[in-house]
Design a protein around this motif. Sequence first.
Motif, PDB file in Angstrom:
ATOM      1  N   GLU A 126       0.740  -0.922  -0.081  1.00  0.00           N
ATOM      2  CA  GLU A 126       0.005   0.081  -0.043  1.00  0.00           C
ATOM      3  C   GLU A 126       0.778   1.122   0.048  1.00  0.00           C
ATOM      4  O   GLU A 126       0.627   2.199  -0.748  1.00  0.00           O
ATOM      5  N   ALA A 127       1.946   1.315   0.752  1.00  0.00           N
ATOM      6  CA  ALA A 127       2.701   2.338   0.776  1.00  0.00           C
ATOM      7  C   ALA A 127       3.562   2.747  -0.683  1.00  0.00           C
ATOM      8  O   ALA A 127       3.673   3.488  -1.288  1.00  0.00           O
ATOM      9  N   GLN A 128       3.853   1.461  -1.392  1.00  0.00           N
ATOM     10  CA  GLN A 128       4.345   1.594  -2.709  1.00  0.00           C
ATOM     11  C   GLN A 128       3.434   2.045  -3.665  1.00  0.00           C
ATOM     12  O   GLN A 128       3.661   2.858  -4.473  1.00  0.00           O
ATOM     13  N   LEU A 129       2.182   1.723  -3.424  1.00  0.00           N
ATOM     14  CA  LEU A 129       1.079   2.197  -4.426  1.00  0.00           C
ATOM     15  C   LEU A 129       0.927   3.818  -4.213  1.00  0.00           C
ATOM     16  O   LEU A 129       0.660   4.220  -5.203  1.00  0.00           O
ATOM     17  N   ASN A 130       0.926   4.300  -2.867  1.00  0.00           N
ATOM     18  CA  ASN A 130       0.631   5.536  -2.668  1.00  0.00           C
ATOM     19  C   ASN A 130       1.786   6.309  -3.219  1.00  0.00           C
ATOM     20  O   ASN A 130       1.595   7.526  -3.560  1.00  0.00           O
ATOM     21  N   ALA A 131       3.019   5.708  -3.218  1.00  0.00           N
ATOM     22  CA  ALA A 131       4.189   6.537  -3.658  1.00  0.00           C
ATOM     23  C   ALA A 131       4.348   6.689  -5.196  1.00  0.00           C
ATOM     24  O   ALA A 131       4.876   7.645  -5.715  1.00  0.00           O
ATOM     25  N   LEU A 132       3.450   6.065  -5.754  1.00  0.00           N
ATOM     26  CA  LEU A 132       3.299   5.956  -7.492  1.00  0.00           C
ATOM     27  C   LEU A 132       3.081   7.519  -7.838  1.00  0.00           C
ATOM     28  O   LEU A 132       1.975   8.114  -7.191  1.00  0.00           O
ATOM     29  N   GLN A 133       3.615   7.924  -8.887  1.00  0.00           N
ATOM     30  CA  GLN A 133       3.233   9.249  -9.462  1.00  0.00           C
ATOM     31  C   GLN A 133       2.724   9.087 -10.826  1.00  0.00           C
ATOM     32  O   GLN A 133       3.306   8.834 -11.734  1.00  0.00           O
ATOM     33  N   PRO A 134       1.449   8.869 -10.921  1.00  0.00           N
ATOM     34  CA  PRO A 134       0.672   8.588 -12.266  1.00  0.00           C
ATOM     35  C   PRO A 134       1.063  10.140 -13.027  1.00  0.00           C
ATOM     36  O   PRO A 134       1.010  11.072 -12.972  1.00  0.00           O
ATOM     37  N   LYS A 135       1.277   9.407 -14.429  1.00  0.00           N
ATOM     38  CA  LYS A 135       1.520  10.499 -15.709  1.00  0.00           C
ATOM     39  C   LYS A 135       0.658  10.670 -16.476  1.00  0.00           C
ATOM     40  O   LYS A 135       0.578  11.720 -17.035  1.00  0.00           O
ATOM     41  N   THR A 136      -0.380   9.844 -16.572  1.00  0.00           N
ATOM     42  CA  THR A 136      -1.561   9.872 -17.440  1.00  0.00           C
ATOM     43  C   THR A 136      -3.018   9.698 -16.557  1.00  0.00           C
ATOM     44  O   THR A 136      -2.897   9.316 -15.392  1.00  0.00           O
ATOM     45  N   SER A 137      -4.114  10.110 -17.371  1.00  0.00           N
ATOM     46  CA  SER A 137      -5.337   9.828 -16.487  1.00  0.00           C
ATOM     47  C   SER A 137      -5.550   8.458 -16.405  1.00  0.00           C
ATOM     48  O   SER A 137      -6.401   8.009 -15.280  1.00  0.00           O
ATOM     49  N   ASN A 138      -4.976   7.427 -17.276  1.00  0.00           N
ATOM     50  CA  ASN A 138      -5.425   5.983 -17.065  1.00  0.00           C
ATOM     51  C   ASN A 138      -4.516   5.471 -15.958  1.00  0.00           C
ATOM     52  O   ASN A 138      -5.198   4.704 -15.005  1.00  0.00           O
ATOM     53  N   GLN A 139      -3.241   5.920 -15.771  1.00  0.00           N
ATOM     54  CA  GLN A 139      -2.607   5.699 -14.803  1.00  0.00           C
ATOM     55  C   GLN A 139      -3.299   6.124 -13.161  1.00  0.00           C
ATOM     56  O   GLN A 139      -2.896   5.354 -12.405  1.00  0.00           O
ATOM     57  N   ALA A 140      -3.515   7.415 -13.420  1.00  0.00           N
ATOM     58  CA  ALA A 140      -4.272   7.748 -12.206  1.00  0.00           C
ATOM     59  C   ALA A 140      -5.666   6.916 -11.899  1.00  0.00           C
ATOM     60  O   ALA A 140      -5.806   6.542 -10.448  1.00  0.00           O
ATOM     61  N   TYR A 141      -6.250   6.643 -12.873  1.00  0.00           N
ATOM     62  CA  TYR A 141      -7.577   5.791 -12.409  1.00  0.00           C
ATOM     63  C   TYR A 141      -7.155   4.274 -12.009  1.00  0.00           C
ATOM     64  O   TYR A 141      -7.588   3.829 -10.953  1.00  0.00           O
ATOM     65  N   ALA A 142      -5.859   3.908 -12.634  1.00  0.00           N
ATOM     66  CA  ALA A 142      -5.310   2.570 -12.195  1.00  0.00           C
ATOM     67  C   ALA A 142      -4.991   2.504 -10.898  1.00  0.00           C
ATOM     68  O   ALA A 142      -5.100   1.543 -10.032  1.00  0.00           O
ATOM     69  N   LYS A 143      -4.260   3.436 -10.420  1.00  0.00           N
ATOM     70  CA  LYS A 143      -3.690   3.881  -9.026  1.00  0.00           C
ATOM     71  C   LYS A 143      -4.959   3.732  -7.910  1.00  0.00           C
ATOM     72  O   LYS A 143      -4.819   3.240  -7.132  1.00  0.00           O
ATOM     73  N   THR A 144      -5.950   4.688  -8.248  1.00  0.00           N
ATOM     74  CA  THR A 144      -6.983   4.705  -7.497  1.00  0.00           C
ATOM     75  C   THR A 144      -7.743   3.553  -7.280  1.00  0.00           C
ATOM     76  O   THR A 144      -8.148   3.150  -6.253  1.00  0.00           O
ATOM     77  N   HIS A 145      -8.069   2.775  -8.452  1.00  0.00           N
ATOM     78  CA  HIS A 145      -8.982   1.468  -8.370  1.00  0.00           C
ATOM     79  C   HIS A 145      -7.914   0.354  -7.732  1.00  0.00           C
ATOM     80  O   HIS A 145      -8.435  -0.358  -6.894  1.00  0.00           O
ATOM     81  N   SER A 146      -6.506   0.389  -7.855  1.00  0.00           N
ATOM     82  CA  SER A 146      -5.623  -0.444  -7.224  1.00  0.00           C
ATOM     83  C   SER A 146      -5.871  -0.333  -5.441  1.00  0.00           C
ATOM     84  O   SER A 146      -5.870  -1.170  -4.827  1.00  0.00           O
ATOM     85  N   ILE A 147      -5.764   1.056  -5.195  1.00  0.00           N
ATOM     86  CA  ILE A 147      -5.642   1.190  -3.826  1.00  0.00           C
ATOM     87  C   ILE A 147      -6.993   0.980  -3.041  1.00  0.00           C
ATOM     88  O   ILE A 147      -7.163   0.148  -2.005  1.00  0.00           O
ATOM     89  N   ALA A 148      -8.366   1.009  -3.996  1.00  0.00           N
ATOM     90  CA  ALA A 148      -9.430   0.672  -3.463  1.00  0.00           C
ATOM     91  C   ALA A 148      -9.636  -0.655  -3.352  1.00  0.00           C
ATOM     92  O   ALA A 148     -10.101  -1.409  -2.250  1.00  0.00           O
TER      93      ALA A 148
END
Length: 172
Positions: free
Chosen positions: A141-163
């Motif tokens: 979870e800490a590594q997921l939170n540390a990710l810096q998305p560059k695109t909207s797809n990556q932002a959605y994937a990060k949010t979905h992954s954390i959920a």
Amino acid sequence: MAAFREANEFGPRKLDRPRSYFGGGILGIVLRRVLPAEHFVPESETVIKLVTGFVMTMTGMILGMLVSSAKASYDGQKLLVAQMSSDVILLDRALTVYGSETDTIRVQIRGALEAAADRVWPSTPSTRVTLHPEDAMDRVEAQLNALQPKTSNQAYAKTHSIALLNSLQQSN
């Protein structure tokens, strides 16, 4: 002969059962001679039949409720395992969509899940089962939170992954 007389862990010795049947028969013969004649009228026999039927009916109902409760518990656990499996698959897909930056996270999740499965269902029968979760998912979870998305797809994937990860942690 002594080996046959040892009590098993689930009940009386098997050789004692025929003795108890025989003892019950002898007790019935003795009671027949000792009890007064008014206990052997047809009304008494009817009462005994009704009480025996009642006891059998209650026994059947209790066993039915026991089986129903066990089935409901099994179905609930089966549903939980299926939901967790679905969440794991969706989490892996979301991390795949994010990109190659999440490859190490995916490997860590796989390792944590294998360790969790081995804790619950050990691969060797003599292994002691420990049900204390480790903090591997907290690191993920800490590594997921540390990710810096560059695109909207990556932002959605990060949010979905954390959920999905939060959902998995709550299921534990």
